[in-house]
Design a protein around this motif. Structure first.
Motif, PDB file in Angstrom:
ATOM      1  N   LEU A 309     -29.554 -66.694  82.150  1.00 20.45           N
ATOM      2  CA  LEU A 309     -30.316 -66.496  82.975  1.00 20.45           C
ATOM      3  C   LEU A 309     -30.307 -68.087  84.503  1.00 20.45           C
ATOM      4  O   LEU A 309     -31.562 -68.383  84.672  1.00 20.45           O
ATOM      5  N   GLY A 310     -29.509 -68.793  83.903  1.00 19.70           N
ATOM      6  CA  GLY A 310     -30.195 -70.143  84.420  1.00 19.70           C
ATOM      7  C   GLY A 310     -29.329 -69.928  85.504  1.00 19.70           C
ATOM      8  O   GLY A 310     -29.712 -71.582  86.211  1.00 19.70           O
ATOM      9  N   ALA A 311     -29.025 -69.274  86.454  1.00 16.67           N
ATOM     10  CA  ALA A 311     -28.562 -69.546  87.793  1.00 16.67           C
ATOM     11  C   ALA A 311     -29.482 -68.650  88.467  1.00 16.67           C
ATOM     12  O   ALA A 311     -29.345 -69.302  89.515  1.00 16.67           O
ATOM     13  N   LEU A 312     -30.705 -68.225  87.799  1.00 15.73           N
ATOM     14  CA  LEU A 312     -31.759 -68.153  88.821  1.00 15.73           C
ATOM     15  C   LEU A 312     -32.778 -69.095  89.677  1.00 15.73           C
ATOM     16  O   LEU A 312     -32.055 -70.090  88.942  1.00 15.73           O
ATOM     17  N   PRO A 313     -32.751 -68.971  90.785  1.00 14.17           N
ATOM     18  CA  PRO A 313     -33.276 -69.621  91.390  1.00 14.17           C
ATOM     19  C   PRO A 313     -34.771 -70.237  90.705  1.00 14.17           C
ATOM     20  O   PRO A 313     -34.849 -71.433  90.992  1.00 14.17           O
ATOM     21  N   ALA A 314     -35.039 -69.644  89.814  1.00 22.06           N
ATOM     22  CA  ALA A 314     -36.113 -70.041  89.386  1.00 22.06           C
ATOM     23  C   ALA A 314     -36.086 -70.801  88.364  1.00 22.06           C
ATOM     24  O   ALA A 314     -36.975 -72.052  88.161  1.00 22.06           O
ATOM     25  N   VAL A 315     -35.497 -70.852  87.309  1.00 21.68           N
ATOM     26  CA  VAL A 315     -34.434 -71.635  87.185  1.00 21.68           C
ATOM     27  C   VAL A 315     -34.131 -73.425  87.560  1.00 21.68           C
ATOM     28  O   VAL A 315     -34.705 -73.683  86.702  1.00 21.68           O
ATOM     29  N   ARG A 316     -33.309 -72.671  88.648  1.00 25.47           N
ATOM     30  CA  ARG A 316     -32.999 -73.931  89.195  1.00 25.47           C
ATOM     31  C   ARG A 316     -34.021 -74.891  89.968  1.00 25.47           C
ATOM     32  O   ARG A 316     -33.686 -75.724  89.178  1.00 25.47           O
ATOM     33  N   SER A 317     -35.120 -74.049  90.313  1.00 27.44           N
ATOM     34  CA  SER A 317     -35.983 -75.194  90.888  1.00 27.44           C
ATOM     35  C   SER A 317     -37.087 -75.764  89.852  1.00 27.44           C
ATOM     36  O   SER A 317     -37.973 -75.927  90.314  1.00 27.44           O
ATOM     37  N   GLY A 318     -36.890 -74.816  88.686  1.00 24.88           N
ATOM     38  CA  GLY A 318     -38.084 -75.284  87.777  1.00 24.88           C
ATOM     39  C   GLY A 318     -38.958 -74.051  87.548  1.00 24.88           C
ATOM     40  O   GLY A 318     -40.182 -74.990  86.792  1.00 24.88           O
ATOM     41  N   ASN A 319     -39.082 -73.445  88.569  1.00 22.34           N
ATOM     42  CA  ASN A 319     -40.322 -72.096  87.815  1.00 22.34           C
ATOM     43  C   ASN A 319     -40.305 -71.201  87.216  1.00 22.34           C
ATOM     44  O   ASN A 319     -39.953 -70.259  87.754  1.00 22.34           O
ATOM     45  N   SER A 320     -40.479 -71.772  86.092  1.00 22.81           N
ATOM     46  CA  SER A 320     -39.834 -71.080  85.070  1.00 22.81           C
ATOM     47  C   SER A 320     -40.790 -71.073  83.755  1.00 22.81           C
ATOM     48  O   SER A 320     -40.781 -72.042  83.203  1.00 22.81           O
ATOM     49  N   HIS A 321     -41.527 -69.951  83.435  1.00 20.72           N
ATOM     50  CA  HIS A 321     -42.372 -70.255  82.773  1.00 20.72           C
ATOM     51  C   HIS A 321     -42.329 -69.136  81.756  1.00 20.72           C
ATOM     52  O   HIS A 321     -41.553 -68.340  80.759  1.00 20.72           O
ATOM     53  N   GLY A 322     -43.034 -69.811  79.836  1.00 17.11           N
ATOM     54  CA  GLY A 322     -43.384 -68.840  78.978  1.00 17.11           C
ATOM     55  C   GLY A 322     -44.758 -68.653  78.943  1.00 17.11           C
ATOM     56  O   GLY A 322     -45.716 -69.487  79.148  1.00 17.11           O
ATOM     57  N   ILE A 323     -45.290 -67.615  78.945  1.00 17.16           N
ATOM     58  CA  ILE A 323     -46.601 -66.990  78.717  1.00 17.16           C
ATOM     59  C   ILE A 323     -47.018 -65.910  77.262  1.00 17.16           C
ATOM     60  O   ILE A 323     -46.335 -65.342  76.739  1.00 17.16           O
ATOM     61  N   TRP A 324     -47.965 -65.895  76.906  1.00 16.45           N
ATOM     62  CA  TRP A 324     -48.539 -64.974  75.338  1.00 16.45           C
ATOM     63  C   TRP A 324     -48.573 -64.015  75.642  1.00 16.45           C
ATOM     64  O   TRP A 324     -49.527 -63.323  76.771  1.00 16.45           O
ATOM     65  N   HIS A 325     -48.174 -62.917  75.304  1.00 17.76           N
ATOM     66  CA  HIS A 325     -47.963 -61.462  76.118  1.00 17.76           C
ATOM     67  C   HIS A 325     -49.197 -60.981  75.462  1.00 17.76           C
ATOM     68  O   HIS A 325     -49.881 -59.960  76.945  1.00 17.76           O
ATOM     69  N   ALA A 326     -50.025 -61.042  74.655  1.00 22.33           N
ATOM     70  CA  ALA A 326     -50.651 -60.375  74.075  1.00 22.33           C
ATOM     71  C   ALA A 326     -52.341 -60.688  75.299  1.00 22.33           C
ATOM     72  O   ALA A 326     -53.569 -60.430  74.789  1.00 22.33           O
ATOM     73  N   PHE A 327     -52.372 -61.119  76.171  1.00 24.06           N
ATOM     74  CA  PHE A 327     -53.284 -62.033  77.090  1.00 24.06           C
ATOM     75  C   PHE A 327     -53.301 -60.390  78.030  1.00 24.06           C
ATOM     76  O   PHE A 327     -53.952 -60.468  78.664  1.00 24.06           O
TER      77      PHE A 327
END
Length: 386
Positions: A309-327
């Protein structure tokens, strides 16, 4: 006229004290009428103190509303121990008595034992409509599970933070809070929740439709083949509320499903959000109780690379994140939505800090605080909640 003796006065005082105590006891034992999300009027003779949770994930909701949620449990499912093991260990450390809470099934209706539940003499059973076997709009009277419990004299209330979180969160909180005799604490939680949700809605009120960027929420990232995504379900409502457009909803007509690699790339998401529970090992997202921010970030980098997924615009621009699913299945989805809003529209939400919101929830409400890393950026920036 003879003055009353000291012993007579003490006797009268004791009698008055006993009378007042009896009056207080009678008042506290007054019946409680609760309205659940199905608009059912459920009457409890007194605040519930022997509760069975059909789905143990809702222990987190009890933790918001009661200072000692463990003391209220007569039984629960095994899913906190199995599906959310790090969170169970954190809860167990705070309340060791949880190890003795009887299990009445897994987290599925087919495994739920009515006989085992009734043997625990509960004064309340809490479940969702889907757990009760009810389709949207279907009355509780058509649920054999609810019928069997109520026929045995056990009240049942139906709650929901998952299928329709925007509509059902407040009435679910209020019903459960009233049922356990915590109306004031519950109203404080509701006020906090509504204030934060209102801020998001107000700032996005004038958002044009063409300014909702494509968002890819990679659900349970790394634990399945690429790539699990929300469709028209829970996360879709949250993404829309936060001012984004869920690319999964355009092709998935169920709550969840799978998007292929080509589709994801073609949609060029501007925001990428991976979710996980921390209970998985290896390829999954390291997130949640006891996880360090550096480890969460490293796992996010690994799963993005492993899923190409490294070529996605979100990844290239740094707008990539992780979050706790159980929210996603509790009122704490307010943290999830704040994070989404901050990531999707940083110009409108520069001063909104979802990690600070979680810290305040920990300090003010949660009997079992969430300590660890619950959201993380691909680039350094999101620190763990302590």
């Amino acid at each position: 006229m003879k003055k009353p003796s000291l012993s007579s006065l003490l006797h009268v005082l004791r009698a008055l004290t006993l009378a007042l105590a009896c009056l207080g006891s009678a008042a506290s034992a007054a019946p409680i009428q609760v309205t659940d999300i199905l608009a059912r009027q459920v009457t409890l003779p007194a605040p519930a103190h022997r509760i069975v949770l059909a789905q143990a994930r809702h222990f987190q909701v009890l933790s918001l509303l009661a200072p000692d949620p463990a003391a209220l449990l007569a039984g629960w499912s095994d899913e906190l121990r199995t599906s959310f093991a790090p969170d169970y260990q954190a809860a167990l450390q705070r309340f060791p008595s949880l190890a003795q809470v009887p299990v009445v099934g897994r987290h599925t209706p087919d495994s739920f034992s009515v006989e085992r539940t009734l043997a625990l003499r509960p004064d309340l059973v809490v479940m969702t409509a889907s757990f009760a076997g009810l389709a949207p709009g279907q009355p509780a009277s058509e649920s054999p599970l609810v019928g069997r419990l109520e026929a045995a004299g056990v009240p049942v209330i139906v709650i929901d933070f998952f299928l329709q979180p925007m509509a059902h969160t407040v009435p679910s909180l209020r019903a459960l809070g009233q049922a356990i005799g915590q109306p004031e604490r519950t109203e404080a939680v509701i006020a906090f929740y509504q204030q934060h949700m209102r801020t998001i809605a107000e700032r996005l009120a004038d958002l044009p439709a063409d300014q909702r960027p494509p968002v890819f929420v990679h659900a349970h990232a790394g634990t399945t083949d690429c790539c699990s995504s929300p469709g028209t379900g829970t996360f879709n409502e949250m993404i829309a509320y936060a001012g984004g457009h869920n690319i999964g909803a355009d092709v998935l007509k169920s709550a969840t499903g799978r998007l292929n690699f080509e589709y994801i790339n073609a949609r060029a998401p501007q925001v990428y959000v991976a979710t996980g529970t921390g209970s998985q090992t290896g390829a999954g997202l390291a997130i949640g109780a006891g996880v360090r921010a550096t480890d969460a970030r490293a796992s996010l980098e690994r799963l993005i690379a492993a899923n190409r997924l490294g070529a996605l615009p979100a990844v290239r621009s740094g707008n990539s994140h992780g979050i706790w699913h159980a929210f996603n299945d509790s009122p704490l989805h307010v943290v999830f939505i704040e994070a989404l809003a901050h990531w999707i529209h940083p110009d409108r939400f520069a001063d909104v800090d979802p990690a600070e919101t979680l810290r305040e929830i920990n300090a003010r409400f949660l009997a079992v605080p969430l300590a660890g890393t619950y959201l993380v950026d691909l680039q350094p920036g999101a620190e763990p909640v302590r």
